[in-house]
Design an enzyme around this catalytic site. Sequence first.
Site, PDB file in Angstrom:
ATOM      1  N   LYS A 214     -32.094  13.670  11.369  1.00 26.96           N
ATOM      2  CA  LYS A 214     -33.503  13.321  11.697  1.00 26.96           C
ATOM      3  C   LYS A 214     -34.062  14.446  12.371  1.00 26.96           C
ATOM      4  O   LYS A 214     -35.146  14.880  12.045  1.00 26.96           O
ATOM      5  CB  LYS A 214     -33.599  12.139  12.769  1.00 26.96           C
ATOM      6  CG  LYS A 214     -35.149  11.591  12.985  1.00 26.96           C
ATOM      7  CD  LYS A 214     -34.901  10.616  14.022  1.00 26.96           C
ATOM      8  CE  LYS A 214     -34.678   9.048  13.411  1.00 26.96           C
ATOM      9  NZ  LYS A 214     -34.863   8.032  14.246  1.00 26.96           N
ATOM     10  N   GLU A 220     -23.078  18.904  14.501  1.00 36.78           N
ATOM     11  CA  GLU A 220     -22.220  18.714  13.452  1.00 36.78           C
ATOM     12  C   GLU A 220     -22.587  19.100  12.023  1.00 36.78           C
ATOM     13  O   GLU A 220     -22.279  19.714  11.168  1.00 36.78           O
ATOM     14  CB  GLU A 220     -21.405  17.201  13.451  1.00 36.78           C
ATOM     15  CG  GLU A 220     -20.509  17.138  14.672  1.00 36.78           C
ATOM     16  CD  GLU A 220     -21.433  16.165  15.859  1.00 36.78           C
ATOM     17  OE1 GLU A 220     -20.640  15.779  16.759  1.00 36.78           O
ATOM     18  OE2 GLU A 220     -22.581  16.595  15.911  1.00 36.78           O
ATOM     19  N   GLY A 275     -30.590   5.225  13.765  1.00 41.20           N
ATOM     20  CA  GLY A 275     -29.362   6.032  12.893  1.00 41.20           C
ATOM     21  C   GLY A 275     -28.568   4.887  12.034  1.00 41.20           C
ATOM     22  O   GLY A 275     -28.336   4.947  10.872  1.00 41.20           O
ATOM     23  N   ARG A 276     -27.930   3.994  12.888  1.00 45.97           N
ATOM     24  CA  ARG A 276     -27.160   3.128  12.588  1.00 45.97           C
ATOM     25  C   ARG A 276     -27.870   1.882  11.753  1.00 45.97           C
ATOM     26  O   ARG A 276     -27.342   1.038  11.023  1.00 45.97           O
ATOM     27  CB  ARG A 276     -26.138   2.444  13.683  1.00 45.97           C
ATOM     28  CG  ARG A 276     -26.918   1.732  14.669  1.00 45.97           C
ATOM     29  CD  ARG A 276     -26.058   1.493  15.867  1.00 45.97           C
ATOM     30  NE  ARG A 276     -26.658   1.055  16.873  1.00 45.97           N
ATOM     31  CZ  ARG A 276     -27.275   1.839  17.918  1.00 45.97           C
ATOM     32  NH1 ARG A 276     -27.434   3.229  17.512  1.00 45.97           N
ATOM     33  NH2 ARG A 276     -27.775   1.432  18.895  1.00 45.97           N
ATOM     34  N   GLU A 361     -21.783   0.545  18.766  1.00 48.65           N
ATOM     35  CA  GLU A 361     -22.823   1.636  19.449  1.00 48.65           C
ATOM     36  C   GLU A 361     -24.063   0.796  19.630  1.00 48.65           C
ATOM     37  O   GLU A 361     -24.347   0.968  20.797  1.00 48.65           O
ATOM     38  CB  GLU A 361     -23.304   2.601  18.411  1.00 48.65           C
ATOM     39  CG  GLU A 361     -24.062   3.726  18.814  1.00 48.65           C
ATOM     40  CD  GLU A 361     -24.305   4.865  17.711  1.00 48.65           C
ATOM     41  OE1 GLU A 361     -23.288   5.755  17.796  1.00 48.65           O
ATOM     42  OE2 GLU A 361     -25.058   5.024  17.213  1.00 48.65           O
ATOM     43  N   HIS A 392      -0.440  -7.218   5.121  1.00 46.66           N
ATOM     44  CA  HIS A 392       0.741  -6.273   5.043  1.00 46.66           C
ATOM     45  C   HIS A 392       0.937  -5.449   6.117  1.00 46.66           C
ATOM     46  O   HIS A 392       1.688  -4.592   6.252  1.00 46.66           O
ATOM     47  CB  HIS A 392       1.442  -5.987   3.660  1.00 46.66           C
ATOM     48  CG  HIS A 392       1.590  -7.040   2.729  1.00 46.66           C
ATOM     49  ND1 HIS A 392       2.776  -7.520   2.428  1.00 46.66           N
ATOM     50  CD2 HIS A 392       0.608  -7.486   1.821  1.00 46.66           C
ATOM     51  CE1 HIS A 392       2.623  -8.329   1.442  1.00 46.66           C
ATOM     52  NE2 HIS A 392       1.327  -8.493   1.313  1.00 46.66           N
ATOM     53  N   LYS A 512     -21.007  15.059  24.146  1.00 47.97           N
ATOM     54  CA  LYS A 512     -21.849  16.147  23.342  1.00 47.97           C
ATOM     55  C   LYS A 512     -22.044  17.139  24.519  1.00 47.97           C
ATOM     56  O   LYS A 512     -22.098  18.338  24.194  1.00 47.97           O
ATOM     57  CB  LYS A 512     -22.763  15.673  22.575  1.00 47.97           C
ATOM     58  CG  LYS A 512     -22.374  14.785  21.416  1.00 47.97           C
ATOM     59  CD  LYS A 512     -23.299  13.797  20.718  1.00 47.97           C
ATOM     60  CE  LYS A 512     -24.569  14.335  20.204  1.00 47.97           C
ATOM     61  NZ  LYS A 512     -25.468  13.284  19.478  1.00 47.97           N
TER      62      LYS A 512
END
Length: 551
Positions: A214, A220, A275-276, A361, A392, A512
């Site tokens: 954005k 990153e 964002g999410r 979040e 399993h 961060k």
Amino acid sequence: MNGAHSHGPGPVAERPAWQALVAHHKLMGHGHLRDFFAADPQRGERLCIQGAGLYFDYSKNRVTDETIELLLQLAKESGLAARIEGMFGGQKINASEQRAVLHVALRAPAGARIEVEGVNVVPEVHAVLEHMARFSESVRDKSWLGYTGRPIRNVVNIGIGGSDLGPVMAYEALRHYSLRDMTFRFISNVDGTDFVEATRDLDPEETLFIICSKTFMTLETLTNAHTARAWSLAKLKDERAVQRHFVAVSTNAEGVAKFGIDTANMFIFWDWVGGRYSMDSAIGLATMLAIGADNFRAMLSGFHAMDRHFRSAPLAQNLPVMMALLAVWNNNFLDAQSVAVLPYEHYLKRLPAYLQQLTMESNGKHVTQQGQPVAVATGALYWGEPGTNGQHSFYQLIHQGTRLVACDFIGFCQPLNAVGRHHDLLLANLFGQTEALAFGKTREQLEAEKTPSWLVPHRICEGNRPSNTILADRLTPETLGQLVALYEHSVFTQGVIWSIDSFDQWGVELGKELAQRIIAEIESRDEPALGHDSSTNALIRRYRRLRPPPP
């Protein structure tokens, strides 16, 4: 703080319905699902909801009719109806960031009107969708050519958080509908291995990178983007090649242009898209490239169907509301601190990871909208794996462990890949697991089966483990939209109950910020004066001694 939301309904634990639920829980004691079903033979048909294409069976939760009535009363006392209208009406319900929360506008039909500060945002949303569709079609039909005149065969999405988890989950979920003569990869981790492995077998002349950020400043993402640029130009040589091999999803035109991307190939989104909550915005460009614009629009219509249901259905028949209220009951009253998401559909293998961000979040918060301690447990831990693989792996703990785990089972009545009796076996396992979790196996049953007495304690399953079952006809783009919107609105509803802001994420920032300080210390040519705690100082010094010399 936004004046419209500075006066909420008061602390959740002080609301009459909450206090009534506390008393009700004490009276219920250890009421067992075996007894609830025995007392009400129609329970399985009664405690279920259908809406927006999904069937939601909540009968295997440890609730009675009184529990449901009290939970619905809690929703009313929490002001849920007004908060829903506030969101759809473009109010700045993200109070700590003073933002509207309008992911619902991303999937509104063209004629709808959804306003932010008096401006209808729907036309702009559809303009971006048209921009995405034109570009996607040009790549898919091979008319968009790379710098050396070759068509694009590889698409690599670079993002992190919602700019990665949404696109990769949607791509995996809808792979059945994707172009098979193109390769899609996703890079998010700043670990160089992620980039190396994603690009190892790709040719820069046939590779398109989508840079999703954005702000166009995410550390990153920009680190990986510059590595991708260098990787491309090592073969393509000419800086002008960047315009044929890179596009951006961003709001920062200046940063995009400085990178070398033509701003005509920048796909925008807005500060009212978290964002999410962004997989159905331009962040979904990789999804559209894979499945095509028509399938992407079908996914949006699925989202919109659930939005309409959430906004209009009575609370007792409202899928996201009931899902949220049951989550509050399991978390706050039964002390189920985690939720296992168990899709019996291999294509949904990334859904639990996607929901981890969406739920944790959003609702991993310790203060209310008013800045006061919440004083009750908030967001549960979300995790999971596809069935039958998880059976399993970790189901042993769910069945016989000492921790209560609430479960969401997700299944589809029609397979996308019909192979022999595989799908019947898959669904038989889904139904069998929900039955086993609810009813277990008693000492008496085991003894009647002539189980050796020494083995009986090991084989007892207490049951009484709560689960929801979500069934749909078939995994289509539309169904995926319905399913994701169900969880989005459930998360929001839980946040309303707890009076927290489900749309900020300040806790993401501190680590961060410290990393920015530490990177300078790590890369310093001289021995830095470290001012951290003794553990962090020692770790930095050890790493500086053992790291390879800088290139």
